[in-house]
Design a protein around this motif. Structure first.
Motif, PDB file in Angstrom:
ATOM      1  N   MET A   1       0.827  -1.206   0.000  1.00 30.71           N
ATOM      2  CA  MET A   1       0.000   0.000   0.000  1.00 30.71           C
ATOM      3  C   MET A   1       0.860   1.255   0.000  1.00 30.71           C
ATOM      4  SD  MET A   1      -3.122   1.031   2.595  1.00 30.71           S
ATOM      5  CE  MET A   1      -2.137   0.869   4.084  1.00 30.71           C
ATOM      6  N   GLY A   2       2.012   1.244   0.685  1.00 33.90           N
ATOM      7  CA  GLY A   2       2.866   2.423   0.731  1.00 33.90           C
ATOM      8  C   GLY A   2       2.321   3.494   1.657  1.00 33.90           C
ATOM      9  N   MET A   3       2.823   4.702   1.493  1.00 31.01           N
ATOM     10  CA  MET A   3       2.429   5.813   2.364  1.00 31.01           C
ATOM     11  C   MET A   3       1.314   6.618   1.715  1.00 31.01           C
ATOM     12  SD  MET A   3       6.003   7.149   4.097  1.00 31.01           S
ATOM     13  CE  MET A   3       6.859   7.518   2.556  1.00 31.01           C
ATOM     14  N   ILE A   4       0.254   6.833   2.475  1.00 31.40           N
ATOM     15  CA  ILE A   4      -0.898   7.614   2.019  1.00 31.40           C
ATOM     16  C   ILE A   4      -1.089   8.765   2.994  1.00 31.40           C
ATOM     17  CG2 ILE A   4      -3.386   7.618   1.587  1.00 31.40           C
ATOM     18  CD1 ILE A   4      -3.129   4.550   1.130  1.00 31.40           C
ATOM     19  N   LEU A   5      -1.174   9.978   2.456  1.00 34.02           N
ATOM     20  CA  LEU A   5      -1.431  11.153   3.280  1.00 34.02           C
ATOM     21  C   LEU A   5      -2.837  11.648   2.996  1.00 34.02           C
ATOM     22  CD1 LEU A   5      -0.182  13.253   5.289  1.00 34.02           C
ATOM     23  CD2 LEU A   5       0.178  14.703   3.271  1.00 34.02           C
ATOM     24  N   TYR A   6      -3.652  11.701   4.029  1.00 29.79           N
ATOM     25  CA  TYR A   6      -4.977  12.308   3.934  1.00 29.79           C
ATOM     26  C   TYR A   6      -4.774  13.803   4.142  1.00 29.79           C
ATOM     27  CZ  TYR A   6      -6.699   7.576   3.973  1.00 29.79           C
ATOM     28  OH  TYR A   6      -6.931   6.258   3.642  1.00 29.79           O
ATOM     29  N   ASP A   7      -5.166  14.577   3.129  1.00 30.57           N
ATOM     30  CA  ASP A   7      -4.596  15.895   2.908  1.00 30.57           C
ATOM     31  C   ASP A   7      -5.681  16.900   2.537  1.00 30.57           C
ATOM     32  OD1 ASP A   7      -2.465  17.748   2.285  1.00 30.57           O
ATOM     33  OD2 ASP A   7      -2.622  17.211   0.169  1.00 30.57           O
ATOM     34  N   VAL A   8      -5.403  18.176   2.843  1.00 31.46           N
ATOM     35  CA  VAL A   8      -6.155  19.302   2.295  1.00 31.46           C
ATOM     36  C   VAL A   8      -5.124  20.266   1.738  1.00 31.46           C
ATOM     37  CG1 VAL A   8      -7.614  21.286   2.846  1.00 31.46           C
ATOM     38  CG2 VAL A   8      -8.159  19.049   3.796  1.00 31.46           C
TER      39      VAL A   8
ATOM     40  N   ALA B   1     -16.374  15.272   4.699  1.00 29.89           N
ATOM     41  CA  ALA B   1     -15.755  13.942   4.606  1.00 29.89           C
ATOM     42  C   ALA B   1     -15.009  13.575   5.883  1.00 29.89           C
ATOM     43  CB  ALA B   1     -14.810  13.894   3.411  1.00 29.89           C
ATOM     44  N   GLN B   2     -14.486  14.584   6.588  1.00 29.05           N
ATOM     45  CA  GLN B   2     -13.721  14.331   7.813  1.00 29.05           C
ATOM     46  C   GLN B   2     -14.600  13.833   8.964  1.00 29.05           C
ATOM     47  OE1 GLN B   2     -14.747  17.192   6.731  1.00 29.05           O
ATOM     48  NE2 GLN B   2     -14.993  18.716   8.334  1.00 29.05           N
ATOM     49  N   LYS B   3     -15.919  13.990   8.829  1.00 26.63           N
ATOM     50  CA  LYS B   3     -16.845  13.568   9.891  1.00 26.63           C
ATOM     51  C   LYS B   3     -17.438  12.193   9.642  1.00 26.63           C
ATOM     52  CE  LYS B   3     -18.083  18.385  10.797  1.00 26.63           C
ATOM     53  NZ  LYS B   3     -19.151  19.408  10.731  1.00 26.63           N
ATOM     54  N   LYS B   4     -17.138  11.618   8.498  1.00 22.76           N
ATOM     55  CA  LYS B   4     -17.706  10.312   8.169  1.00 22.76           C
ATOM     56  C   LYS B   4     -17.040   9.225   9.002  1.00 22.76           C
ATOM     57  CE  LYS B   4     -19.304  11.499   3.571  1.00 22.76           C
ATOM     58  NZ  LYS B   4     -19.241  11.220   2.118  1.00 22.76           N
ATOM     59  N   PRO B   5     -17.800   8.183   9.359  1.00 24.22           N
ATOM     60  CA  PRO B   5     -17.248   7.123  10.223  1.00 24.22           C
ATOM     61  C   PRO B   5     -15.967   6.512   9.688  1.00 24.22           C
ATOM     62  CG  PRO B   5     -19.623   6.886   9.999  1.00 24.22           C
ATOM     63  CD  PRO B   5     -19.214   7.978   9.048  1.00 24.22           C
ATOM     64  N   GLU B   6     -15.863   6.330   8.368  1.00 26.54           N
ATOM     65  CA  GLU B   6     -14.667   5.673   7.826  1.00 26.54           C
ATOM     66  C   GLU B   6     -13.420   6.533   8.021  1.00 26.54           C
ATOM     67  OE1 GLU B   6     -17.118   7.077   4.154  1.00 26.54           O
ATOM     68  OE2 GLU B   6     -17.496   6.325   6.181  1.00 26.54           O
ATOM     69  N   TYR B   7     -13.584   7.877   7.991  1.00 19.18           N
ATOM     70  CA  TYR B   7     -12.420   8.716   8.251  1.00 19.18           C
ATOM     71  C   TYR B   7     -12.133   8.796   9.743  1.00 19.18           C
ATOM     72  CZ  TYR B   7      -8.868  12.288   8.029  1.00 19.18           C
ATOM     73  OH  TYR B   7      -7.667  12.940   8.169  1.00 19.18           O
ATOM     74  N   LYS B   8     -13.177   8.862  10.550  1.00 18.68           N
ATOM     75  CA  LYS B   8     -12.950   8.954  11.994  1.00 18.68           C
ATOM     76  C   LYS B   8     -12.390   7.657  12.575  1.00 18.68           C
ATOM     77  CE  LYS B   8     -15.157  11.993  14.441  1.00 18.68           C
ATOM     78  NZ  LYS B   8     -16.188  12.741  15.208  1.00 18.68           N
ATOM     79  N   GLU B   9     -12.420   6.596  11.804  1.00 20.73           N
ATOM     80  CA  GLU B   9     -11.738   5.370  12.228  1.00 20.73           C
ATOM     81  C   GLU B   9     -10.227   5.570  12.245  1.00 20.73           C
ATOM     82  OE1 GLU B   9     -12.764   1.874  10.042  1.00 20.73           O
ATOM     83  OE2 GLU B   9     -14.894   2.059  10.514  1.00 20.73           O
ATOM     84  N   ILE B  10      -9.719   6.439  11.361  1.00 21.74           N
ATOM     85  CA  ILE B  10      -8.272   6.653  11.352  1.00 21.74           C
ATOM     86  C   ILE B  10      -7.872   7.931  12.090  1.00 21.74           C
ATOM     87  CG2 ILE B  10      -7.885   5.296   9.256  1.00 21.74           C
ATOM     88  CD1 ILE B  10      -7.568   7.972   7.745  1.00 21.74           C
ATOM     89  N   HIS B  11      -8.790   8.886  12.216  1.00 22.99           N
ATOM     90  CA  HIS B  11      -8.522  10.091  13.018  1.00 22.99           C
ATOM     91  C   HIS B  11      -9.775  10.381  13.849  1.00 22.99           C
ATOM     92  CE1 HIS B  11      -7.321  13.878  14.566  1.00 22.99           C
ATOM     93  NE2 HIS B  11      -6.327  14.066  13.717  1.00 22.99           N
ATOM     94  N   PRO B  12      -9.736  10.059  15.142  1.00 22.81           N
ATOM     95  CA  PRO B  12     -10.963  10.165  15.955  1.00 22.81           C
ATOM     96  C   PRO B  12     -11.540  11.567  16.051  1.00 22.81           C
ATOM     97  CG  PRO B  12      -9.023   9.773  17.331  1.00 22.81           C
ATOM     98  CD  PRO B  12      -8.597   9.575  15.917  1.00 22.81           C
TER      99      PRO B  12
ATOM    100  N   ASP C   1       1.330   1.845   5.427  1.00 21.78           N
ATOM    101  CA  ASP C   1       1.116   0.393   5.433  1.00 21.78           C
ATOM    102  C   ASP C   1       0.423  -0.061   6.712  1.00 21.78           C
ATOM    103  OD1 ASP C   1       1.949  -0.529   2.934  1.00 21.78           O
ATOM    104  OD2 ASP C   1       4.054  -0.410   3.520  1.00 21.78           O
ATOM    105  N   GLY C   2      -0.606   0.669   7.114  1.00 19.04           N
ATOM    106  CA  GLY C   2      -1.396   0.283   8.275  1.00 19.04           C
ATOM    107  C   GLY C   2      -0.977   0.951   9.569  1.00 19.04           C
ATOM    108  N   VAL C   3       0.170   1.615   9.593  1.00 15.09           N
ATOM    109  CA  VAL C   3       0.564   2.412  10.757  1.00 15.09           C
ATOM    110  C   VAL C   3      -0.055   3.800  10.573  1.00 15.09           C
ATOM    111  CG1 VAL C   3       2.474   3.423  12.061  1.00 15.09           C
ATOM    112  CG2 VAL C   3       2.722   1.145  11.033  1.00 15.09           C
ATOM    113  N   ILE C   4      -0.964   4.149  11.475  1.00 16.08           N
ATOM    114  CA  ILE C   4      -1.703   5.406  11.360  1.00 16.08           C
ATOM    115  C   ILE C   4      -1.073   6.429  12.305  1.00 16.08           C
ATOM    116  CG2 ILE C   4      -3.938   6.541  11.569  1.00 16.08           C
ATOM    117  CD1 ILE C   4      -3.853   4.375   9.409  1.00 16.08           C
ATOM    118  N   ILE C   5      -0.676   7.574  11.751  1.00 18.10           N
ATOM    119  CA  ILE C   5      -0.098   8.661  12.548  1.00 18.10           C
ATOM    120  C   ILE C   5      -0.840   9.937  12.188  1.00 18.10           C
ATOM    121  CG2 ILE C   5       2.002   9.963  13.140  1.00 18.10           C
ATOM    122  CD1 ILE C   5       2.331   7.046  13.785  1.00 18.10           C
TER     123      ILE C   5
END
Length: 199
Positions: free
Chosen positions: A1-8, A39-50, A60-64
């Motif tokens: 998967m590599g590194m993915i940045l959720y970004d604005v 989109a930031q309030k949707k459950p799928e996003y709040k799973e990675i950022h509460p 690769d699955g490590v969420i920071i």
């Protein structure tokens, strides 16, 4: 998967993370989070950022999350990429100035940016804006002294630079002039000349 940045794209905090990622030289994917659409309030996003904020890094699955933590994580993961100095004393100074970016700079400019960019002119907290404009020159004076005789904050480029520069790029639009601070102005020019600034 590599590194993915959720970004604005316009977020200075996301820019901090993008600079750090680009400086590693490793590929990463940017995924835009549409804040206006919620989109930031949707459950799928709040799973990675509460708290539903950006940026968030998925390595690769490590969420920071939190941009400062992302920068520190990248420096640890890629110790040979020049994100931190080699000596403990110099690393301590880099940590100090990274924290300076998160507290002394962001504590004024973050709320100011929210007022100027997210609220119409008649609804802005003018007292908050004026307080930031009065206090930021002291912050800039401290940074200017640190930059005397240096191209970057601790000598060579480090994550301290990535932590401080993106918010200061907005300073003129918030009524804060950088021109009186010659070392800060020269450093900002050096930052903008780096390829990572455009990441």
């Amino acid at each position: 998967m590599g590194m993915i940045l959720y970004d604005v794209g316009l977020s200075p905090n996301c820019k901090r993370a993008r600079i750090g990622l680009a400086e590693t030289g490793e590929p990463f994917e940017k995924r835009q989070v549409n804040l206006l659409a919620g989109a930031q309030k949707k459950p799928e996003y709040k799973e990675i950022h509460p708290l539903g904020r950006v940026p968030t890094l998925n390595d690769d699955g490590v969420i920071i999350w939190e941009s400062g933590a992302i920068l520190l994580y990248l420096a640890d993961k890629f110790p040979d990429r020049g994100l931190l100095p080699k000596s403990l004393a110099e690393r301590g100074h880099a940590y100090q100035w990274l924290t300076f970016g998160e507290t002394s700079i962001h504590s004024y400019m973050g709320p100011m940016g929210f007022q100027m960019m997210r609220k119409p002119p008649g609804k802005r907290d003018e007292a908050l804006l004026e307080r930031g404009r009065k206090r930021m020159p002291d912050v800039l004076e401290a940074l200017d002294r640190q930059l005397e005789g240096k191209e970057y904050i601790v000598g060579d480029f480090s994550i301290a630079d990535a932590a401080c520069a993106p918010w200061l790029d907005l300073a003129p639009s918030l009524g804060i002039e950088l021109a009186p601070f010659e070392n800060v102005s020269a450093w900002m020019n050096s930052m903008k000349a780096r390829p990572s600034w455009k990441a």
